[in-house]
Design an enzyme around this catalytic site. Structure first.
Site, PDB file in Angstrom:
ATOM      1  NE  ARG A  59      -2.894   0.432   3.362  1.00  0.00           N
ATOM      2  CZ  ARG A  59      -2.305   0.987   4.437  1.00  0.00           C
ATOM      3  NH1 ARG A  59      -1.861   2.228   4.380  1.00  0.00           N
ATOM      4  NH2 ARG A  59      -2.158   0.306   5.550  1.00  0.00           N
ATOM      5  CE1 TYR A 112     -16.943   9.084 -16.218  1.00  0.00           C
ATOM      6  CE2 TYR A 112     -15.633   9.067 -14.218  1.00  0.00           C
ATOM      7  CZ  TYR A 112     -16.519   8.450 -15.078  1.00  0.00           C
ATOM      8  OH  TYR A 112     -16.983   7.189 -14.785  1.00  0.00           O
TER       9      TYR A 112
HETATM   10  N1  LCS Z   1     -11.128  11.372 -16.004  1.00  0.00           N
HETATM   11  C1  LCS Z   1     -11.726  11.225 -17.205  1.00  0.00           C
HETATM   12  C2  LCS Z   1     -11.543  12.292 -18.238  1.00  0.00           C
HETATM   13  C3  LCS Z   1     -12.498  10.103 -17.462  1.00  0.00           C
HETATM   14  O1  LCS Z   1     -13.050  10.002 -18.668  1.00  0.00           O
HETATM   15  C4  LCS Z   1     -12.652   9.120 -16.450  1.00  0.00           C
HETATM   16  C5  LCS Z   1     -13.476   7.903 -16.676  1.00  0.00           C
HETATM   17  C6  LCS Z   1     -12.033   9.309 -15.213  1.00  0.00           C
HETATM   18  C7  LCS Z   1     -11.256  10.448 -15.038  1.00  0.00           C
HETATM   19  C8  LCS Z   1     -12.144   8.307 -14.091  1.00  0.00           C
HETATM   20  O2  LCS Z   1     -11.354   7.210 -14.352  1.00  0.00           O
HETATM   21  P1  LCS Z   1     -11.627   5.727 -13.803  1.00  0.00           P
HETATM   22  O3  LCS Z   1     -11.794   5.847 -12.324  1.00  0.00           O
HETATM   23  O4  LCS Z   1     -12.867   5.229 -14.445  1.00  0.00           O
HETATM   24  O5  LCS Z   1     -10.402   4.999 -14.181  1.00  0.00           O
HETATM   25  N2  LCS Z   1     -14.305   8.006 -17.794  1.00  0.00           N
HETATM   26  C9  LCS Z   1     -15.199   7.149 -18.168  1.00  0.00           C
HETATM   27  C10 LCS Z   1     -16.046   7.380 -19.270  1.00  0.00           C
HETATM   28  O6  LCS Z   1     -16.110   8.414 -19.927  1.00  0.00           O
HETATM   29  N3  LCS Z   1     -16.771   6.311 -19.469  1.00  0.00           N
HETATM   30  O7  LCS Z   1     -16.553   5.346 -18.520  1.00  0.00           O
HETATM   31  C11 LCS Z   1     -15.517   5.816 -17.626  1.00  0.00           C
END
Ligand code: LCS
Length: 394
Positions: A59, A112
């Site tokens: 961790r 997002y």
């Molecule tokens: N930032 C952006 C620009 C993203 O598109 C996403 C996930 C995240 C952060 C978060 O990342 P994760 O925790 O999922 O690894 N975007 C998604 C989307 O547009 N569709 O499904 C997940």
């Protein structure tokens, strides 16, 4: 060995990685161990006091994770990085480190969905206030600043509107106000945009997307030029527990080796597809940073080395017609996420950005009819045929 003197495509294959010291394995070993044995009690104590930098518990740190962190730090022109279990773990770590009761954040409105919800609902429970603005005009960020603003957060190109924000201008505005600038670089990958070189303090990725690139891992990362910022976030991540698993870190390292070729292939198809879509009689509008019709086309050309592989569009006939298209594709997959080797299509208003609620979506410019297309690495003609046959079904 640093790889700053080689081209980006070469660094994707080698950065942060040396043949293993034990047997010379060319691929970084997966140190699938939760804990690390100490030679004696004094060594254990020295590791916990920081006098000995050896590993103690996964961790807190792991050699496979460190190889990935070294790799991405180099690709982003940073000095240090911190890999996390998901992109949201990276985002929550940055918020929990630099925000707190009485502090204020200014963010791009179209981010997002869960990023916005995290600030708006969860961080608010701990006394953090946030203001969401159209950051494509940096003056809106300036106008939202308060004496207690500690963090400016931008996503460029934004998910899913593909709006572009001027990173350099925002860095200047944030720093003059004594705040840090955090940039979500997920849509570009470090191949197309280097926010730290433009003045950002922290750059982050959902490595679930382009960096890993194979739709088989969830992961995130934080990178900075100032290693002290990463050290601060590492302290918080260790308590919060969002550490990446070493096997997952190894899969991302493998994915990154083909980052440049994947993004270039997908982007070449996206350029052609966006201009073909713009001419299509059933399309209402197309938003793609590589089209002269994009409102920040000139800024995109200046700030990004290519327009990327994400396209947003709306079909004539609104939501019902859009659903028909999504239900009719065959080769392209109806699924959320992006940046994989497979072409993916989805509907933000009812899927990725549903948690924001209709008012926030409207303020952020996410229309009910917007369809988001993540162009993959399949043959261009096959992608086009599949999407255009689906359009014919309307
Ligand atoms: N930032 C952006 C620009 C993203 O598109 C996403 C996930 C995240 C952060 C978060 O990342 P994760 O925790 O999922 O690894 N975007 C998604 C989307 O547009 N569709 O499904 C997940």
């Amino acid at each position: 060995m640093k790889h700053t003197d080689v081209n980006f495509d070469t660094a994707c294959i080698h950065a942060g990685q040396e043949p293993d010291k034990l047997f010379g394995g060319v691929s970084v070993p997966i140190f699938q161990s939760s804990t690390f044995a100490f030679e004696d009690a004094d060594q254990g104590a020295a590791r916990f006091s920081g006098k000995d930098s050896g590993y103690k518990y996964t961790r807190i740190g792991n050699p496979t994770n460190a190889a990935l962190e070294g790799c991405i730090a180099e690709l982003e022109n940073g000095t240090a990085a911190l890999a996390t279990a998901t992109g949201m773990a990276a985002i929550s770590t940055v918020f929990m480190t630099f925000l707190g009761a009485g502090k204020h954040a200014v963010s791009t409105g179209s981010v997002y969905g869960p990023t916005r919800t995290l600030l708006e609902r969860e961080m608010a429970r701990f006394g953090v206030e946030s203001t969401f603005v159209d950051s494509s005009n940096p003056e809106n960020i300036k106008a939202a600043l308060r004496p207690e603003t500690a963090l400016v957060y931008i996503e460029t190109p934004a998910n899913p509107t593909l709006s572009i924000t001027d990173i350099e201008a925002c860095a200047k505005i944030a720093h003059e106000a004594g705040a840090i600038l955090v940039v979500d670089n997920t849509f570009c990958s470090p191949l197309l945009q280097k926010p730290l070189d433009l003045g950002a303090d922290v750059v982050l990725h959902s490595m679930t997307k382009f960096l890993n690139g194979h739709s088989d891992v969830v992961a995130g990362i934080l990178v900075a030029k100032d290693a002290a910022l990463i050290k601060k976030m590492h302290g918080v991540l260790c308590q919060m527990g969002g550490t990446i698993d070493p096997h997952q870190a190894w899969l991302v390292l493998r994915g990154v080796k083909t980052l440049a070729m994947r993004v270039k292939t997908a982007m070449e198809s996206a350029k052609k597809l966006a201009s073909e879509l713009e001419k299509h009689p059933k399309i209402e509008w197309v938003k793609y940073p590589g089209l002269p019709s994009h409102p920040q086309y000139e800024l995109a050309k200046r700030q990004m080395s290519g327009p990327g592989a994400m396209i947003s569009f709306e079909v004539k006939g609104g939501v019902a017609a859009g659903k028909k298209v999504m239900d009719s594709v065959g080769l392209c997959t109806l699924a959320v996420s992006l940046g994989g080797i497979e072409s993916l299509i989805q509907h933000p208003a009812s899927m990725t950005h549903a948690s924001m609620g209709p008012e926030a979506r409207q303020q952020a410019g996410i229309t009910d009819g917007l369809i988001r297309f993540s162009v993959g690495c399949e043959d261009y003609e096959d992608i086009k045929k599949d999407l255009f046959e689906a359009l014919d079904k309307i």
